[in-house]
Design an enzyme around this catalytic site. Structure first.
Site, PDB file in Angstrom:
ATOM      1  N   LYS A 194      54.145 -71.521 -54.801  1.00 47.23           N
ATOM      2  CA  LYS A 194      55.033 -70.774 -53.919  1.00 47.23           C
ATOM      3  C   LYS A 194      54.338 -70.456 -52.599  1.00 47.23           C
ATOM      4  CE  LYS A 194      58.055 -66.644 -54.204  1.00 47.23           C
ATOM      5  NZ  LYS A 194      58.436 -65.530 -55.099  1.00 47.23           N
ATOM      6  N   SER A 199      63.214 -64.834 -55.816  1.00 47.66           N
ATOM      7  CA  SER A 199      62.733 -65.447 -54.599  1.00 47.66           C
ATOM      8  C   SER A 199      61.940 -66.733 -54.809  1.00 47.66           C
ATOM      9  CB  SER A 199      61.861 -64.448 -53.834  1.00 47.66           C
ATOM     10  OG  SER A 199      60.688 -64.136 -54.569  1.00 47.66           O
ATOM     11  N   SER A 221      62.295 -62.578 -59.891  1.00 51.47           N
ATOM     12  CA  SER A 221      62.114 -63.690 -58.953  1.00 51.47           C
ATOM     13  C   SER A 221      61.590 -64.966 -59.585  1.00 51.47           C
ATOM     14  CB  SER A 221      61.180 -63.270 -57.813  1.00 51.47           C
ATOM     15  OG  SER A 221      61.810 -62.328 -56.976  1.00 51.47           O
TER      16      SER A 221
END
Length: 536
Positions: A119, A200, A224
């Site tokens: 990420k 996210s 997330s």
């Protein structure tokens, strides 16, 4: 934090930023035909990491070939998915180095030669930026790898690139849609492209689903990892607080944040979790977690792990909402019974909405301001040095950052006091205590080994606008408590994936992974995406 909303932004400046970051894909990807999902006879969607290792050990496959195949898939699919924000320009060289180590029998670990996407809020001290989705951090130059990246490299992994994410991990403005960032554009759900990817860790989940890497890494503050994993039919592991270090990760709050693997199967998720777990002097929460994972990750891969276990069923607020969710969940509960589990009804985790509004949010806003200011101040490069400068940057750069506001950032900036403030300490203690009691008291009252519940609703449209999500509480108690939460593919609503969540107490990660593995092996529910442009 997680979000399903709102209206996606489109502007030429954002597209230009995205193309600039992804330039290495065009420059370094193989110029041959796009990957069809197979390399050297290996099905990239179905193979496990141990399977890839066997192929490389036997000489049927090299890391260089594997890396090239993933780069081809990124080149082929990412223009539709926007799951990858940048590709490591050194990935091909790293793969060749791995092959050389293997030939000389000097492999570094269980991820030797395995391409991994991480990420874009996780620091790498290489030629890739770490932006958290914001153009404000394009000039950031982390001095060292995040602890989990260091561990990935020590295990032999090829850091393939960075996955797109919801900008600032959904902690900038509530109107920004899940999966949108100024640096990466709008991530698309891998199964139906006009549906939300959730967030996210949007890009990490979509990239795992689309086989753009062998495994990916996400981060979670509240949902997330598990939400995007559920709606993209992959396994998502939010570990207990401290199992994986947060050192070198752009923070929201050190009291919730956890990094964990996202994979197409539990085997790869477990192997990767073991590779990135460990103590780190930078993160004091890792010390209590030492020794909570067994030495050998393979011991959890027991198809009979559910036999004789007492599994609670959490229905309140999660069933009776969507007919497909109910159908898939009932079939999942029946499968647990078939696998020898004693299913216990009426074990709903108490509602946490009041706790979230009265205690969690004030605590997190204070923690975010403190933790982000510390991260920005310590990170070399040209970028805002604190939260106030970041808000000013957004106001001055609407051409790239969009016309969204910075409402949540401003709420954090407006907080008074710090982590030693009595009011803050009271909010944090109350939130954590309530969340832990909500789970632990339920487990104890019914003598449960774990609790299951539907992870998420079917993904809504990207431009969905609503007052929230009916399933927010499926993640909140685990998030605030710092407890593990694992989702595994369970079925579909038409082409839209649905997941089953396993929840437990602190450091029950190993048991939950075992239960998830047994369920996965009995159901084989996951199927590969077909990237439908819209629902039929």
């Amino acid at each position: 934090m997680r979000s399903f909303v709102r209206t996606p932004l489109r502007c030429a400046a954002v597209a230009a930023v995205s193309m600039a970051l992804l330039a290495p894909v065009a420059a370094r990807a193989d110029t041959g035909p796009a990957s069809d999902g197979r390399v050297a006879g290996v099905d990239l969607d179905g193979v496990t990491i141990p399977g890839l290792q066997q192929a490389m050990d036997a000489g049927r496959l090299t890391s260089a070939q594997l890396t090239r195949a993933y780069l081809q898939r990124i080149r082929q699919l990412n223009p539709r998915l926007h799951a990858v924000v940048t590709v490591n320009p050194d990935a091909a060289a790293l793969a060749r180095q791995s092959d050389a180590r293997r030939r000389s029998h000097q492999g570094r670990g269980p991820l030797e030669g395995i391409p991994v996407l991480i990420k874009d809020n996780i620091d790498t001290a290489d030629r890739q930026p770490t932006t958290a989705g914001s153009t404000a951090l394009l000039g950031s130059r982390p001095a060292k790898d995040a602890d989990l990246v260091r561990r990935l490299r020590e295990a032999g992994a090829v850091v393939l690139g960075k996955a797109n994410m919801s900008e600032w991990a959904n902690f900038r403005d509530p109107d920004i849609p899940a999966g949108w960032s100024a640096t990466g554009g709008q991530t698309r759900n891998a199964y139906v492209l006009d549906r939300s990817p959730c967030g996210s860790s949007s890009g990490s989940a979509v990239a795992a689903a689309a086989s753009l890497a062998a495994v990916t890494i996400g981060t979670e503050t509240d949902g997330s990892i598990v939400c995007p994993s559920s709606v993209n039919s992959v396994v998502g592991v939010k570990p207990s607080l401290g199992v994986v270090s947060r050192g070198g990760i752009v923070p929201i709050t050190a009291r919730h944040d956890s990094a964990g693997p996202i994979a197409r199967n539990v085997t790869d998720a477990a192997l990767t979790l073991w590779a990135i777990a460990g103590t780190d002097p930078v993160d004091p929460d890792t010390a209590p977690a030492a020794g909570t994972l067994p030495a050998d990750w393979r011991t959890i891969l027991d198809p009979n792990a559910l036999k004789g276990k007492r599994i609670g069923v959490w229905r309140q607020g999660h069933t009776g909402v969507d007919a497909d969710v109910d159908r898939v969940f009932e079939a999942s509960v029946q499968r647990l019974k078939d696998l020898g589990a004693t299913v216990v009804e009426g074990t709903d985790i108490p509602e946490t909405d009041t706790m979230a509004g009265e205690h969690m949010l004030p605590a997190v806003l204070t923690e975010f301001k403190h933790d982000l200011n510390a991260y920005l101040a310590a990170t070399p490069g040209t970028h805002p040095r604190n939260l106030a400068e970041l808000i000013s940057y957004n106001d001055r750069h609407t051409a790239t950052e969009g016309t969204y506001g910075s409402d949540i950032l401003q709420m954090a900036q407006d907080t008074h006091g710090d982590l030693d403030d009595p009011a803050y300490r009271s909010h944090r203690q109350a939130a954590t205590d309530q969340a832990r009691h909500a789970i632990d008291d339920t487990l104890a009252a019914y003598r449960l080994d774990a609790i299951v519940t539907p992870t998420e609703l079917p993904a809504p449209a990207i431009d969905y606008r609503g007052e929230g999500n009916a399933f927010a509480t499926s993640t909140r108690a685990s998030a605030v408590a710092g407890y593990p939460h694992i989702t595994v593919p369970a079925g579909y609503a038409g082409p839209l994936p649905l997941g089953l969540s396993f929840l437990g107490t602190r450091f029950s990660d190993t048991r939950l992974l075992g239960y998830a593995y047994a369920f996965e092996q009995a159901t084989h529910a996951r199927r590969a995406p077909h990237y439908l442009p819209t629902l039929p």
